[in-house]
Motif scaffolding. Sequence first.
Motif, PDB file in Angstrom:
ATOM      1  N   LYS A  32      73.070  25.468  60.690  1.00 61.56           N
ATOM      2  CA  LYS A  32      71.735  25.967  60.338  1.00 61.56           C
ATOM      3  C   LYS A  32      71.820  27.302  59.603  1.00 61.56           C
ATOM      4  O   LYS A  32      71.129  27.530  58.606  1.00 61.56           O
ATOM      5  N   LEU A  33      72.674  28.205  60.101  1.00 56.91           N
ATOM      6  CA  LEU A  33      72.803  29.511  59.462  1.00 56.91           C
ATOM      7  C   LEU A  33      73.321  29.388  58.029  1.00 56.91           C
ATOM      8  O   LEU A  33      72.876  30.113  57.136  1.00 56.91           O
ATOM      9  N   MET A  34      74.254  28.474  57.812  1.00 55.10           N
ATOM     10  CA  MET A  34      74.792  28.304  56.454  1.00 55.10           C
ATOM     11  C   MET A  34      73.729  27.789  55.497  1.00 55.10           C
ATOM     12  O   MET A  34      73.770  28.077  54.296  1.00 55.10           O
ATOM     13  N   ASP A  35      72.761  27.023  56.011  1.00 55.40           N
ATOM     14  CA  ASP A  35      71.684  26.533  55.163  1.00 55.40           C
ATOM     15  C   ASP A  35      70.748  27.648  54.720  1.00 55.40           C
ATOM     16  O   ASP A  35      69.999  27.495  53.756  1.00 55.40           O
ATOM     17  N   TYR A  36      70.757  28.783  55.426  1.00 52.14           N
ATOM     18  CA  TYR A  36      69.843  29.882  55.104  1.00 52.14           C
ATOM     19  C   TYR A  36      70.447  30.893  54.130  1.00 52.14           C
ATOM     20  O   TYR A  36      69.777  31.823  53.725  1.00 52.14           O
ATOM     21  N   PHE A  37      71.719  30.735  53.776  1.00 48.78           N
ATOM     22  CA  PHE A  37      72.376  31.719  52.921  1.00 48.78           C
ATOM     23  C   PHE A  37      72.997  31.028  51.708  1.00 48.78           C
ATOM     24  O   PHE A  37      73.329  29.842  51.756  1.00 48.78           O
ATOM     25  N   PRO A  38      73.181  31.750  50.600  1.00 55.15           N
ATOM     26  CA  PRO A  38      73.822  31.178  49.409  1.00 55.15           C
ATOM     27  C   PRO A  38      75.223  30.676  49.726  1.00 55.15           C
ATOM     28  O   PRO A  38      75.905  31.217  50.595  1.00 55.15           O
ATOM     29  N   ARG A  39      75.660  29.664  48.996  1.00 56.01           N
ATOM     30  CA  ARG A  39      76.906  28.977  49.332  1.00 56.01           C
ATOM     31  C   ARG A  39      78.130  29.881  49.247  1.00 56.01           C
ATOM     32  O   ARG A  39      78.911  29.973  50.196  1.00 56.01           O
ATOM     33  N   VAL A  40      78.342  30.515  48.102  1.00 55.77           N
ATOM     34  CA  VAL A  40      79.578  31.262  47.877  1.00 55.77           C
ATOM     35  C   VAL A  40      79.711  32.455  48.825  1.00 55.77           C
ATOM     36  O   VAL A  40      80.766  32.617  49.463  1.00 55.77           O
ATOM     37  N   PRO A  41      78.687  33.320  48.989  1.00 58.92           N
ATOM     38  CA  PRO A  41      78.825  34.413  49.959  1.00 58.92           C
ATOM     39  C   PRO A  41      79.039  33.924  51.395  1.00 58.92           C
ATOM     40  O   PRO A  41      79.838  34.506  52.135  1.00 58.92           O
ATOM     41  N   ALA A  42      78.334  32.854  51.771  1.00 57.28           N
ATOM     42  CA  ALA A  42      78.501  32.321  53.124  1.00 57.28           C
ATOM     43  C   ALA A  42      79.915  31.787  53.317  1.00 57.28           C
ATOM     44  O   ALA A  42      80.532  31.995  54.374  1.00 57.28           O
ATOM     45  N   TYR A  43      80.445  31.112  52.317  1.00 59.46           N
ATOM     46  CA  TYR A  43      81.798  30.557  52.408  1.00 59.46           C
ATOM     47  C   TYR A  43      82.830  31.678  52.506  1.00 59.46           C
ATOM     48  O   TYR A  43      83.757  31.614  53.333  1.00 59.46           O
ATOM     49  N   ASN A  44      82.684  32.708  51.672  1.00 58.23           N
ATOM     50  CA  ASN A  44      83.626  33.830  51.722  1.00 58.23           C
ATOM     51  C   ASN A  44      83.542  34.563  53.052  1.00 58.23           C
ATOM     52  O   ASN A  44      84.565  35.001  53.600  1.00 58.23           O
ATOM     53  N   CYS A  45      82.353  34.698  53.583  1.00 60.74           N
ATOM     54  CA  CYS A  45      82.174  35.370  54.878  1.00 60.74           C
ATOM     55  C   CYS A  45      82.889  34.592  55.985  1.00 60.74           C
ATOM     56  O   CYS A  45      83.597  35.176  56.812  1.00 60.74           O
ATOM     57  N   LEU A  46      82.723  33.275  55.995  1.00 56.85           N
ATOM     58  CA  LEU A  46      83.392  32.455  57.002  1.00 56.85           C
ATOM     59  C   LEU A  46      84.912  32.474  56.811  1.00 56.85           C
ATOM     60  O   LEU A  46      85.661  32.425  57.796  1.00 56.85           O
ATOM     61  N   THR A  47      85.369  32.552  55.564  1.00 54.53           N
ATOM     62  CA  THR A  47      86.808  32.643  55.304  1.00 54.53           C
ATOM     63  C   THR A  47      87.392  33.914  55.901  1.00 54.53           C
ATOM     64  O   THR A  47      88.461  33.900  56.536  1.00 54.53           O
ATOM     65  N   VAL A  48      86.694  35.028  55.712  1.00 50.02           N
ATOM     66  CA  VAL A  48      87.132  36.305  56.284  1.00 50.02           C
ATOM     67  C   VAL A  48      87.154  36.221  57.814  1.00 50.02           C
ATOM     68  O   VAL A  48      88.100  36.689  58.468  1.00 50.02           O
ATOM     69  N   ILE A  49      86.120  35.623  58.389  1.00 47.23           N
ATOM     70  CA  ILE A  49      86.062  35.492  59.850  1.00 47.23           C
ATOM     71  C   ILE A  49      87.212  34.638  60.369  1.00 47.23           C
ATOM     72  O   ILE A  49      87.861  34.974  61.369  1.00 47.23           O
ATOM     73  N   GLN A  50      87.499  33.531  59.684  1.00 49.09           N
ATOM     74  CA  GLN A  50      88.575  32.652  60.129  1.00 49.09           C
ATOM     75  C   GLN A  50      89.926  33.347  60.064  1.00 49.09           C
ATOM     76  O   GLN A  50      90.720  33.279  61.017  1.00 49.09           O
ATOM     77  N   VAL A  51      90.218  34.016  58.946  1.00 48.39           N
ATOM     78  CA  VAL A  51      91.501  34.707  58.805  1.00 48.39           C
ATOM     79  C   VAL A  51      91.611  35.834  59.830  1.00 48.39           C
ATOM     80  O   VAL A  51      92.681  36.037  60.431  1.00 48.39           O
ATOM     81  N   ALA A  52      90.513  36.571  60.064  1.00 50.91           N
ATOM     82  CA  ALA A  52      90.535  37.638  61.062  1.00 50.91           C
ATOM     83  C   ALA A  52      90.814  37.076  62.454  1.00 50.91           C
ATOM     84  O   ALA A  52      91.583  37.662  63.240  1.00 50.91           O
ATOM     85  N   ALA A  53      90.199  35.932  62.775  1.00 50.97           N
ATOM     86  CA  ALA A  53      90.440  35.298  64.076  1.00 50.97           C
ATOM     87  C   ALA A  53      91.883  34.816  64.190  1.00 50.97           C
ATOM     88  O   ALA A  53      92.502  34.925  65.261  1.00 50.97           O
ATOM     89  N   GLN A  54      92.442  34.289  63.105  1.00 43.97           N
ATOM     90  CA  GLN A  54      93.844  33.857  63.117  1.00 43.97           C
ATOM     91  C   GLN A  54      94.779  35.043  63.341  1.00 43.97           C
ATOM     92  O   GLN A  54      95.730  34.959  64.140  1.00 43.97           O
ATOM     93  N   LEU A  55      94.528  36.149  62.647  1.00 41.20           N
ATOM     94  CA  LEU A  55      95.368  37.334  62.804  1.00 41.20           C
ATOM     95  C   LEU A  55      95.263  37.907  64.212  1.00 41.20           C
ATOM     96  O   LEU A  55      96.282  38.321  64.800  1.00 41.20           O
ATOM     97  N   LEU A  56      94.041  37.922  64.767  1.00 41.93           N
ATOM     98  CA  LEU A  56      93.863  38.435  66.129  1.00 41.93           C
ATOM     99  C   LEU A  56      94.596  37.562  67.139  1.00 41.93           C
ATOM    100  O   LEU A  56      95.262  38.073  68.050  1.00 41.93           O
ATOM    101  N   SER A  57      94.483  36.260  66.993  1.00 41.14           N
ATOM    102  CA  SER A  57      95.168  35.361  67.925  1.00 41.14           C
ATOM    103  C   SER A  57      96.683  35.485  67.784  1.00 41.14           C
ATOM    104  O   SER A  57      97.410  35.456  68.790  1.00 41.14           O
ATOM    105  N   ALA A  58      97.175  35.631  66.551  1.00 41.96           N
ATOM    106  CA  ALA A  58      98.618  35.830  66.355  1.00 41.96           C
ATOM    107  C   ALA A  58      99.077  37.126  67.012  1.00 41.96           C
ATOM    108  O   ALA A  58     100.143  37.168  67.651  1.00 41.96           O
ATOM    109  N   GLY A  59      98.280  38.175  66.878  1.00 43.73           N
ATOM    110  CA  GLY A  59      98.617  39.444  67.515  1.00 43.73           C
ATOM    111  C   GLY A  59      98.672  39.338  69.032  1.00 43.73           C
ATOM    112  O   GLY A  59      99.550  39.920  69.676  1.00 43.73           O
TER     113      GLY A  59
END
Length: 500
Positions: free
Chosen positions: A95-122
């Motif tokens: 639902k949240l992704m439907d409320y925001f433009p595609r490219v900014p929403a996609y980049n935001c989720l990409t940053v969140i995913q990579v940050a979560a991966q780095l935190l879990s690796a740490g």
Amino acid sequence: MEELNLLGSTYADTILTALPILLKEEQNDVAATPAHPAGLYALYGSCLAGSLVEQLWNFAWPAAISLIHRSLLPVAVIGFFAKLAVIVGGPLVGKLMDYFPRVPAYNCLTVIQVAAQLLSAGMIIHAHTIHPNYVSSVLVQPWFAVLVIALAVERLSGLALGVAMERDWVVLLAGTNRPIALARANAILSRIDLLCEMAGASLFGIFLSKYETVMCLKLAARLMMWSLPVLVVLTWLTNTLSAGVLGHAKCPQTDFGCLSTGSIHDAENIFTASIEATKHGWFEYIQQPVLPASLAYVLLYFNVALAPGGLMTAFLTQHGLNPSIIGGFSGLCAFMGVAATFVSAKMVKQLGILKAGAAGLIFQASLLTIAVAVYWSGSLSQEIPFVFFLCLIVLSRLGHMSYDVVGAQILQTGIPASKANLIGATEVSFASLAESLMLGVAIIANDVSHFGFLVMLSLVSVVGAAFLYCRWLKKPTDAQRSLFSFDLESSYCEFRFFIF
């Protein structure tokens, strides 16, 4: 006035006669040509970069955790909460992704995913460097709680990125009215994901067999950091090469997408709307005419012990298998998925779509039945029976992935286009629920000696899926008959006695 009418009539006749009428071959050529081919290639590159890191990490963290705690419990707990996050948070993130433009929403989720991966690796690196006395109580350690949350966020953001790419972006780039191009793009994305799964597991397995675990985790973390700018650039390139089609507003009423006053007001009640959408999705899912075929697909997700995944990786690690061999096992399972995309097409051509689905399920159930017999024979301590056991699981993936491809086509045929996304998302939710239930069982039976119990439950689910599907083919309803142009009863599973 008569001159104007004559001029208008002549102009209209000229326009009508000037419009080209395409031949069937020309129509097929248009249908096979993507609307934005350059943007589509950039999307393939983005999928390759993102999937490689994601699939590598999906193999890395269960293997690294299994080296800390010689039990299935930590991996089962993490997997359970990751699936729970998908079940609860999936509709909300959608639902949240439907409320925001595609490219900014996609980049935001990409940053969140990579940050979560780095935190879990740490957190896993920290766990490998602390004093061994803390290992016995791993579940109550603060780093483990952070790890559970980080991996749940990583899985949820990864799911949202996958849905955006496979259900929205690829349709815009290939063209909604170009079915051949869209089908080819879907097949390429599927093969990229499976090849990345094969490469990621094999690569980390080789690293783990040659270097220390902490060194391998640091290499994975560096790969994550390098992938972030690459993904952002490829996302921008995809939108640029497609003439900004991804930047088009999702709602026609404003120039700012869906962020109108009414939408913002709706966003305040988005959680309630998500609950209602979930209930509505369940109702529509139960009412679909091809429900047994979908339920067979969901039942296959109860198989967590006889398939590549966190539990199997943990089991093989604690069995003392070399990490490179474990990676090779996961890679071969993914290769079978790639092969299934080719084999399933020939099966449909030779057997028909319904018989092809039955053949895939029966093939998987037959091989896993033999694999379970080998497991319970008590000979897994010997090398040859153990290798035979793993080979049977690898070959069974060919049947599983064949039904995955064929089953998707059956559902596309039987589900109305207006309800395809709703029912499809609900099916994914049910599949995640099935996995979470089995992981809950694994939390209770967390000792490696109880792995045989999980094996039996997995086999029952696969055999149940084959039985349910064959029963559906034997006794179709009138609505099911109307969906397919040939006699359903002639497609009844002729091999049912091979299993039962």
